[in-house]
Design a protein around this motif. Structure first.
Motif, PDB file in Angstrom:
ATOM      1  N   ALA A 414       0.830  -1.205   0.000  1.00  0.00           N
ATOM      2  CA  ALA A 414       0.000   0.000   0.000  1.00  0.00           C
ATOM      3  C   ALA A 414       0.863   1.252   0.000  1.00  0.00           C
ATOM      4  CB  ALA A 414      -0.925  -0.010   1.222  1.00  0.00           C
ATOM      5  N   ILE A 415       1.932   1.233   0.781  1.00  0.00           N
ATOM      6  CA  ILE A 415       2.830   2.388   0.861  1.00  0.00           C
ATOM      7  C   ILE A 415       3.544   2.606  -0.471  1.00  0.00           C
ATOM      8  CG2 ILE A 415       4.968   3.211   1.918  1.00  0.00           C
ATOM      9  CD1 ILE A 415       3.956   1.815   4.520  1.00  0.00           C
ATOM     10  N   ASN A 416       4.093   1.548  -1.028  1.00  0.00           N
ATOM     11  CA  ASN A 416       4.813   1.674  -2.300  1.00  0.00           C
ATOM     12  C   ASN A 416       3.904   2.197  -3.407  1.00  0.00           C
ATOM     13  OD1 ASN A 416       7.088   0.680  -1.061  1.00  0.00           O
ATOM     14  ND2 ASN A 416       7.020  -1.327  -2.034  1.00  0.00           N
ATOM     15  N   GLN A 417       2.704   1.633  -3.478  1.00  0.00           N
ATOM     16  CA  GLN A 417       1.794   2.032  -4.558  1.00  0.00           C
ATOM     17  C   GLN A 417       1.317   3.465  -4.382  1.00  0.00           C
ATOM     18  OE1 GLN A 417      -1.211  -1.064  -4.601  1.00  0.00           O
ATOM     19  NE2 GLN A 417       0.361  -2.644  -4.884  1.00  0.00           N
ATOM     20  N   GLY A 418       1.097   3.871  -3.144  1.00  0.00           N
ATOM     21  CA  GLY A 418       0.698   5.253  -2.906  1.00  0.00           C
ATOM     22  C   GLY A 418       1.797   6.229  -3.266  1.00  0.00           C
ATOM     23  N   TRP A 419       3.031   5.909  -2.863  1.00  0.00           N
ATOM     24  CA  TRP A 419       4.162   6.785  -3.171  1.00  0.00           C
ATOM     25  C   TRP A 419       4.408   6.836  -4.683  1.00  0.00           C
ATOM     26  CZ3 TRP A 419       6.473  10.060   0.089  1.00  0.00           C
ATOM     27  CH2 TRP A 419       7.706  10.622  -0.271  1.00  0.00           C
ATOM     28  N   GLN A 420       4.299   5.700  -5.330  1.00  0.00           N
ATOM     29  CA  GLN A 420       4.473   5.662  -6.780  1.00  0.00           C
ATOM     30  C   GLN A 420       3.470   6.573  -7.472  1.00  0.00           C
ATOM     31  OE1 GLN A 420       3.915   1.778  -8.517  1.00  0.00           O
ATOM     32  NE2 GLN A 420       4.366   2.451 -10.596  1.00  0.00           N
ATOM     33  N   ALA A 421       2.210   6.468  -7.086  1.00  0.00           N
ATOM     34  CA  ALA A 421       1.187   7.310  -7.707  1.00  0.00           C
ATOM     35  C   ALA A 421       1.461   8.782  -7.448  1.00  0.00           C
ATOM     36  CB  ALA A 421      -0.192   6.925  -7.175  1.00  0.00           C
ATOM     37  N   ALA A 422       1.956   9.090  -6.260  1.00  0.00           N
ATOM     38  CA  ALA A 422       2.193  10.487  -5.894  1.00  0.00           C
ATOM     39  C   ALA A 422       3.352  11.089  -6.667  1.00  0.00           C
ATOM     40  CB  ALA A 422       2.443  10.588  -4.390  1.00  0.00           C
ATOM     41  N   ILE A 423       4.492  10.394  -6.714  1.00  0.00           N
ATOM     42  CA  ILE A 423       5.690  11.009  -7.298  1.00  0.00           C
ATOM     43  C   ILE A 423       5.734  10.907  -8.821  1.00  0.00           C
ATOM     44  CG2 ILE A 423       6.966  10.582  -5.181  1.00  0.00           C
ATOM     45  CD1 ILE A 423       8.532   8.392  -6.691  1.00  0.00           C
ATOM     46  N   THR A 424       4.953   9.984  -9.392  1.00  0.00           N
ATOM     47  CA  THR A 424       4.928   9.882 -10.859  1.00  0.00           C
ATOM     48  C   THR A 424       3.765  10.652 -11.465  1.00  0.00           C
ATOM     49  OG1 THR A 424       3.639   7.823 -10.781  1.00  0.00           O
ATOM     50  CG2 THR A 424       6.053   7.630 -10.820  1.00  0.00           C
ATOM     51  N   GLY A 425       2.870  11.177 -10.620  1.00  0.00           N
ATOM     52  CA  GLY A 425       1.773  11.985 -11.121  1.00  0.00           C
ATOM     53  C   GLY A 425       0.562  11.202 -11.576  1.00  0.00           C
ATOM     54  N   THR A 426       0.513   9.914 -11.276  1.00  0.00           N
ATOM     55  CA  THR A 426      -0.658   9.123 -11.639  1.00  0.00           C
ATOM     56  C   THR A 426      -1.903   9.662 -10.949  1.00  0.00           C
ATOM     57  OG1 THR A 426       0.730   7.167 -11.885  1.00  0.00           O
ATOM     58  CG2 THR A 426      -1.634   6.790 -11.670  1.00  0.00           C
ATOM     59  N   LYS A 427      -1.722  10.128  -9.714  1.00  0.00           N
ATOM     60  CA  LYS A 427      -2.774  10.795  -8.957  1.00  0.00           C
ATOM     61  C   LYS A 427      -2.190  12.057  -8.342  1.00  0.00           C
ATOM     62  CE  LYS A 427      -5.359   6.691  -7.356  1.00  0.00           C
ATOM     63  NZ  LYS A 427      -5.799   5.951  -6.123  1.00  0.00           N
ATOM     64  N   PRO A 428      -3.014  13.035  -8.010  1.00  0.00           N
ATOM     65  CA  PRO A 428      -2.504  14.160  -7.223  1.00  0.00           C
ATOM     66  C   PRO A 428      -1.887  13.648  -5.935  1.00  0.00           C
ATOM     67  CG  PRO A 428      -4.708  14.638  -8.056  1.00  0.00           C
ATOM     68  CD  PRO A 428      -4.439  13.194  -8.362  1.00  0.00           C
ATOM     69  N   VAL A 429      -0.844  14.325  -5.474  1.00  0.00           N
ATOM     70  CA  VAL A 429      -0.072  13.827  -4.340  1.00  0.00           C
ATOM     71  C   VAL A 429      -0.951  13.553  -3.128  1.00  0.00           C
ATOM     72  CG1 VAL A 429       1.697  14.441  -2.659  1.00  0.00           C
ATOM     73  CG2 VAL A 429       2.092  14.886  -5.089  1.00  0.00           C
ATOM     74  N   ARG A 430      -1.742  14.523  -2.724  1.00  0.00           N
ATOM     75  CA  ARG A 430      -2.560  14.336  -1.523  1.00  0.00           C
ATOM     76  C   ARG A 430      -3.549  13.182  -1.705  1.00  0.00           C
ATOM     77  NH1 ARG A 430      -3.330  17.442   2.801  1.00  0.00           N
ATOM     78  NH2 ARG A 430      -2.302  19.221   1.780  1.00  0.00           N
ATOM     79  N   GLU A 431      -4.181  13.113  -2.843  1.00  0.00           N
ATOM     80  CA  GLU A 431      -5.147  12.037  -3.101  1.00  0.00           C
ATOM     81  C   GLU A 431      -4.469  10.674  -3.051  1.00  0.00           C
ATOM     82  OE1 GLU A 431      -7.834  10.358  -6.825  1.00  0.00           O
ATOM     83  OE2 GLU A 431      -7.328  12.500  -6.737  1.00  0.00           O
ATOM     84  N   ALA A 432      -3.262  10.584  -3.622  1.00  0.00           N
ATOM     85  CA  ALA A 432      -2.540   9.310  -3.639  1.00  0.00           C
ATOM     86  C   ALA A 432      -2.219   8.835  -2.229  1.00  0.00           C
ATOM     87  CB  ALA A 432      -1.259   9.447  -4.459  1.00  0.00           C
ATOM     88  N   LEU A 433      -1.756   9.747  -1.379  1.00  0.00           N
ATOM     89  CA  LEU A 433      -1.385   9.347  -0.025  1.00  0.00           C
ATOM     90  C   LEU A 433      -2.612   9.114   0.851  1.00  0.00           C
ATOM     91  CD1 LEU A 433       1.803  11.434   0.824  1.00  0.00           C
ATOM     92  CD2 LEU A 433       1.548   9.315  -0.493  1.00  0.00           C
ATOM     93  N   GLU A 434      -3.669   9.873   0.635  1.00  0.00           N
ATOM     94  CA  GLU A 434      -4.902   9.625   1.396  1.00  0.00           C
ATOM     95  C   GLU A 434      -5.482   8.270   1.048  1.00  0.00           C
ATOM     96  OE1 GLU A 434      -6.547  14.206   2.118  1.00  0.00           O
ATOM     97  OE2 GLU A 434      -7.336  12.978   0.464  1.00  0.00           O
TER      98      GLU A 434
END
Length: 444
Positions: A414-434
């Motif tokens: 869950a942590i890896n996938q959230g960070w990946q989405a955040a730093i690669t722009g797949t999702k907005p940073v806040r949305e990815a981590l939430e």
């Protein structure tokens, strides 16, 4: 020993980017291990009282060579104990754990198994390990002498995080913290000074901009698959983490975590890091002056030595925003409950605690910081290492154990996938981590 690590299952060329921390590397995939081991124990699978003492550890051919030298020293000190030490060159701690489970299911039960931080609580909670309290009580003077030379945090963390019932299951061994290995030639070519003590995130970013403009080199390789280096240093230097201090609540969507992910994303967007997820050869690019810094624990020193780069590399602490921070992962050395050679296994553990073993491993290619402070701050560890190596043992004074709850593999996903989405722009940073933090809530 984590790194969690931590031994690297890949060759030296892969150490910096694909490292699975010996003391503290990820134990992804460890749930199948626990199921298999528990089943084996319930079926009454036990080790043989005959034959050599069987010790399993994670390590590739290079690390096996170093460990074999260490074990030869044990055999010399204890010629009455036959020792069979087996290194498993697995790609991560989860695969290592499953390999151990498979061997046990086949009737080959080891006596001692190296366990990274990420697996220690999980294994102890399943009743796989022999409590060491009676052994410690019988050898109190020896054990007390060891811990008198060990940072008290390491002992406290082992007691707090590596047991679920108050009993002692592990003797903590070497540990790893996070620092930056800096190519001094790249900084000099760009006309950028390295910090005398510490630097801020913004100073780090500005250095990267100048380095990129003046040399074309990348500042740092950033990623999402190895939380010990890819994620935790950025969170901890901004007063954040993935979980709270008791590992029962997610904090991955805190303001500090969001700010950290946004900063890392900015480094990638500015072209100061290669795009994550590729096959960037960090060690090769550091050698070729195409990379300015590389995050790691003790293990990149092995590559620096191998590539004859000791005069081109300097270690500095991680850049800070809110304050100093570093993940800490360490080796745990337990005795399996199913072992039929527990007294010999305890003799092996007591030898690992000796100054002789610590000095020997520090001098002969060990990839962790020795638990003994006298060794970690002395010539055996600091010689044949980059200037600034003292930053590694110093970091434990402000470090934080890498969060390792019982459902560690799912938590890490869950942590890896959230960070990946955040730093690669797949999702907005806040949305990815939430979103990732919501998943954590269901796992904890």
């Amino acid at each position: 020993m984590r790194g969690s690590d931590l031994m690297d299952p890949h060759g030296p060329a892969h150490l910096p980017r694909r490292r699975v921390l010996r003391a503290t590397a990820a134990a992804a995939g460890s749930l199948p291990l626990v199921s298999a081991l528990t089943s084996c124990l319930n079926l009454g699978v036990e080790g043989s009282p005959h034959g050599p003492l069987d010790v399993l550890y994670l390590g590739d051919a290079t690390q096996q060579q170093s460990f074999n030298q260490l074990f030869d020293a044990f055999r010399e000190a204890h010629p009455d104990i036959e020792l069979e030490a087996r290194g498993i060159a697995a790609p991560n701690w989860g695969t290592f754990a499953n390999t151990v489970a498979t061997q046990i299911a086949g009737g080959k039960v080891p006596d001692v198994v190296q366990v990274a931080t990420e697996g220690q609580r999980l294994f102890a909670s399943k009743g796989l390990m022999e409590p060491l309290d009676d052994y410690i009580a019988n050898d109190r003077a020896l054990v007390d002498a060891y811990f008198a030379d060990v940072d008290p945090r390491l002992r406290d963390w082992t007691e707090t995080y590596s047991s679920t019932d108050g009993r002692t299951y592990y003797i903590p061994g070497g540990y790893n913290t996070a620092v930056l290995y800096c190519n001094t030639e790249v900084f000099e070519a760009a006309g950028v000074d390295l910090p005398a003590r510490e630097w801020t995130w913004e100073e780090f970013r500005r250095a990267g901009v100048l380095i990129k403009e003046r040399t074309g080199a990348f500042l740092i390789p950033l990623g999402f698959g190895f939380p010990f280096i890819d994620i935790m240093p950025w969170l901890l230097t901004n007063g954040a983490s993935t979980l709270n201090s008791t590992w029962d609540e997610g904090t991955f969507d805190s303001e500090g975590a969001v700010e950290a992910a946004a900063f890392v994303k900015g480094l990638i967007d500015d072209g100061l890091s290669p795009r994550p997820g590729g096959t960037f050869d960090a060690v090769g690019q550091l050698r070729n002056n195409a990379l300015a810094t590389l995050g790691g624990g003790r293990w990149p020193t092995l590559d620096v030595r191998r590539l004859d780069m000791l005069d081109r590399v300097r270690i500095v602490s991680w850049p800070v925003n809110a304050g100093h921070g570093s993940p800490v992962g360490w080796d745990g050395w337990p005795i399996l409950k199913a072992s039929q050679k527990k007294e010999k296994a305890w003799t092996f553990l007591t030898w690992l605690m000796s100054e002789e073993a610590s000095v020997f491993y520090a001098r002969n290619g060990g990839s962790t910081v020795p638990a003994r402070n006298s060794v970690a701050t002395g010539a055996p560890f600091l010689d044949q290492a980059p200037p600034g190596t003292e930053a590694l043992p110093e970091a434990i004074t402000y470090g934080t154990p890498i969060p390792s709850p019982e459902r560690g593999s799912e938590v890490q996903d869950a942590i890896n996938q959230g960070w990946q989405a955040a730093i690669t722009g797949t999702k907005p940073v806040r949305e990815a981590l939430e979103s990732a933090n919501e998943r954590l809530g269901g796992l904890l």
